[in-house]
Design a protein around this motif. Structure first.
Motif, short mmCIF file in Angstrom:
data_model
loop_
_atom_site.label_atom_id
_atom_site.label_comp_id
_atom_site.label_asym_id
_atom_site.label_seq_id
_atom_site.Cartn_x
_atom_site.Cartn_y
_atom_site.Cartn_z
N ARG A 120 -3.88 0.18 -6.22
CA ARG A 120 -3.13 1.35 -5.40
C ARG A 120 -3.57 1.02 -4.03
NH1 ARG A 120 -3.80 7.62 -6.87
NH2 ARG A 120 -2.35 8.44 -5.25
N ILE A 121 -4.99 0.77 -3.89
CA ILE A 121 -5.57 0.41 -2.59
C ILE A 121 -4.46 -0.80 -1.80
CG2 ILE A 121 -7.32 -0.69 -1.14
CD1 ILE A 121 -8.14 2.05 -2.05
N GLN A 122 -4.14 -1.65 -2.42
CA GLN A 122 -3.42 -2.81 -1.93
C GLN A 122 -2.05 -1.98 -1.59
OE1 GLN A 122 -4.52 -6.18 -1.56
NE2 GLN A 122 -2.80 -5.89 -0.45
N LYS A 123 -1.46 -1.39 -2.34
CA LYS A 123 -0.05 -0.76 -1.98
C LYS A 123 -0.32 0.07 -0.68
CE LYS A 123 2.04 -0.81 -6.59
NZ LYS A 123 2.46 -0.19 -7.55
N MET A 124 -1.31 0.71 -0.66
CA MET A 124 -1.36 1.48 0.40
C MET A 124 -1.65 0.79 1.74
SD MET A 124 -4.45 3.88 -0.93
CE MET A 124 -5.40 4.48 0.68
N PHE A 125 -2.13 -0.42 1.79
CA PHE A 125 -2.09 -1.37 2.92
C PHE A 125 -0.87 -2.16 3.09
CE2 PHE A 125 -6.44 -0.13 3.32
CZ PHE A 125 -6.78 -0.60 4.54
N ASP A 126 -0.35 -2.38 1.98
CA ASP A 126 1.13 -3.28 2.11
C ASP A 126 2.21 -2.39 2.80
OD1 ASP A 126 -0.10 -5.36 0.63
OD2 ASP A 126 0.77 -4.98 -1.00
N LYS A 134 -10.14 -6.02 -1.97
CA LYS A 134 -11.65 -5.85 -2.38
C LYS A 134 -12.54 -5.67 -1.18
CE LYS A 134 -15.16 -8.92 -4.08
NZ LYS A 134 -15.78 -10.00 -4.64
N GLN A 135 -12.22 -6.17 0.08
CA GLN A 135 -12.84 -5.82 1.18
C GLN A 135 -12.81 -4.37 1.63
OE1 GLN A 135 -10.80 -8.90 3.69
NE2 GLN A 135 -12.95 -9.85 3.95
N VAL A 136 -11.53 -3.80 1.60
CA VAL A 136 -11.39 -2.40 1.92
C VAL A 136 -12.12 -1.64 0.89
CG1 VAL A 136 -9.38 -0.65 1.90
CG2 VAL A 136 -9.00 -2.74 2.85
N ILE A 137 -11.96 -1.84 -0.41
CA ILE A 137 -12.79 -0.72 -1.38
C ILE A 137 -14.17 -1.12 -0.84
CG2 ILE A 137 -13.66 -1.03 -3.78
CD1 ILE A 137 -10.57 -1.78 -4.30
N GLU A 138 -14.74 -1.96 -0.75
CA GLU A 138 -16.11 -1.99 -0.37
C GLU A 138 -16.60 -1.40 0.72
OE1 GLU A 138 -20.05 -3.00 0.61
OE2 GLU A 138 -18.53 -3.57 1.95
N LEU A 139 -15.47 -1.18 1.73
CA LEU A 139 -15.69 -0.66 3.15
C LEU A 139 -15.76 0.90 2.66
CD1 LEU A 139 -16.15 -0.24 6.18
CD2 LEU A 139 -13.67 -0.58 6.37
N TYR A 140 -14.68 1.37 1.96
CA TYR A 140 -14.60 2.74 1.95
C TYR A 140 -15.69 3.20 0.98
CZ TYR A 140 -9.49 2.31 3.56
OH TYR A 140 -8.52 2.29 4.34
N ASP A 141 -16.22 2.32 0.09
CA ASP A 141 -17.24 2.94 -0.61
C ASP A 141 -18.40 3.13 -0.01
OD1 ASP A 141 -15.72 3.36 -3.22
OD2 ASP A 141 -16.35 1.50 -4.11
N ASN A 142 -18.85 2.18 0.98
CA ASN A 142 -19.97 2.06 1.95
C ASN A 142 -20.06 3.39 2.82
OD1 ASN A 142 -20.82 1.46 4.88
ND2 ASN A 142 -22.14 0.17 3.33
N CYS A 143 -18.65 3.85 3.49
CA CYS A 143 -18.82 4.95 4.43
C CYS A 143 -18.34 6.07 3.59
CB CYS A 143 -17.83 4.52 5.44
SG CYS A 143 -16.11 4.56 5.12
N GLY A 144 -18.18 6.07 2.31
CA GLY A 144 -17.95 7.45 1.77
C GLY A 144 -16.69 8.14 1.86
N LEU A 145 -15.80 7.36 2.18
CA LEU A 145 -14.28 7.74 2.42
C LEU A 145 -13.79 7.94 0.99
CD1 LEU A 145 -12.23 8.46 4.61
CD2 LEU A 145 -11.25 6.05 4.45
N PRO A 146 -13.25 9.14 0.93
CA PRO A 146 -12.39 9.43 -0.40
C PRO A 146 -11.17 8.85 -0.65
CG PRO A 146 -12.57 11.49 0.87
CD PRO A 146 -13.46 10.39 1.50
N ARG A 147 -11.26 7.74 -1.27
CA ARG A 147 -9.86 7.05 -1.47
C ARG A 147 -10.13 6.47 -2.99
NH1 ARG A 147 -8.95 9.58 2.22
NH2 ARG A 147 -8.01 9.15 3.97
N PRO A 148 -9.00 6.20 -3.55
CA PRO A 148 -8.84 5.90 -5.02
C PRO A 148 -9.50 4.39 -5.13
CG PRO A 148 -6.76 5.66 -4.00
CD PRO A 148 -7.51 6.29 -2.90
N THR A 149 -10.73 4.19 -4.91
CA THR A 149 -11.38 2.88 -4.67
C THR A 149 -11.53 2.20 -6.12
OG1 THR A 149 -13.59 3.60 -4.78
CG2 THR A 149 -12.34 3.11 -2.41
N ARG A 150 -11.34 2.88 -7.15
CA ARG A 150 -11.43 2.27 -8.58
C ARG A 150 -10.08 1.70 -8.84
NH1 ARG A 150 -14.11 7.43 -11.27
NH2 ARG A 150 -15.15 7.80 -9.38
N ASP A 151 -9.23 1.88 -7.99
CA ASP A 151 -7.86 1.49 -8.44
C ASP A 151 -7.39 0.37 -7.08
OD1 ASP A 151 -5.04 1.06 -8.92
OD2 ASP A 151 -4.65 3.26 -9.03
#
Length: 134
Positions: free
Chosen positions: A34-40, A14-31
């Protein structure tokens, strides 16, 4: 401004998604999964915190002796130009050591940034694209 950098304080998806959306980094933030797996599945993560707020992250995959792929570098919009991105890169490079190179694929909007923090532009990369995720 007191920014705390950490190799141990792992952000939530949730924190990562909020950060990525805030800074405009194009990542699959609606998933979120998937974001969790990217970090894991990343083995070098450096975070930047202002109190309890995640203000920056460097997420990498490395073998520790040859190469380190800096997969994500993100800094919250309102904290840009404070040296946070540069410090995240510096800490990443320090952690992997002198034997390892740090390489990345830049988003178009950051092409001007990376040479300013010491990266050398290369013309020798290739990519097999992933399936569409949006």
């Amino acid at each position: 401004m007191d920014i705390k950098y950490s190799f141990d304080d792992k952000p939530t998806a949730k924190q990562v998604i909020e950060l990525y959306d805030n800074c405009g980094l194009p990542r699959p933030t609606r998933d979120k999964e998937r974001i969790q797996k990217m970090f894991d599945n990343s083995n070098l993560i450096v975070t930047a915190w202002h109190e309890d707020l995640l203000v920056g992250v460097s997420r990498s995959i490395t073998d520790w002796v040859w190469s380190c792929y800096l997969a994500d570098l993100a800094v919250r919009q309102e904290y840009k130009k404070a040296g946070i991105g540069k410090k995240l890169i510096q800490l990443t490079k320090e952690r992997v050591g002198e034997q390892s190179m740090v390489l990345l694929l830049s988003v178009p909007t950051a092409m001007e940034y990376y040479p300013k923090v010491g990266f050398v532009k290369q013309e020798s990369s290739f990519i097999l694209n992933r399936a569409d995720w949006q």
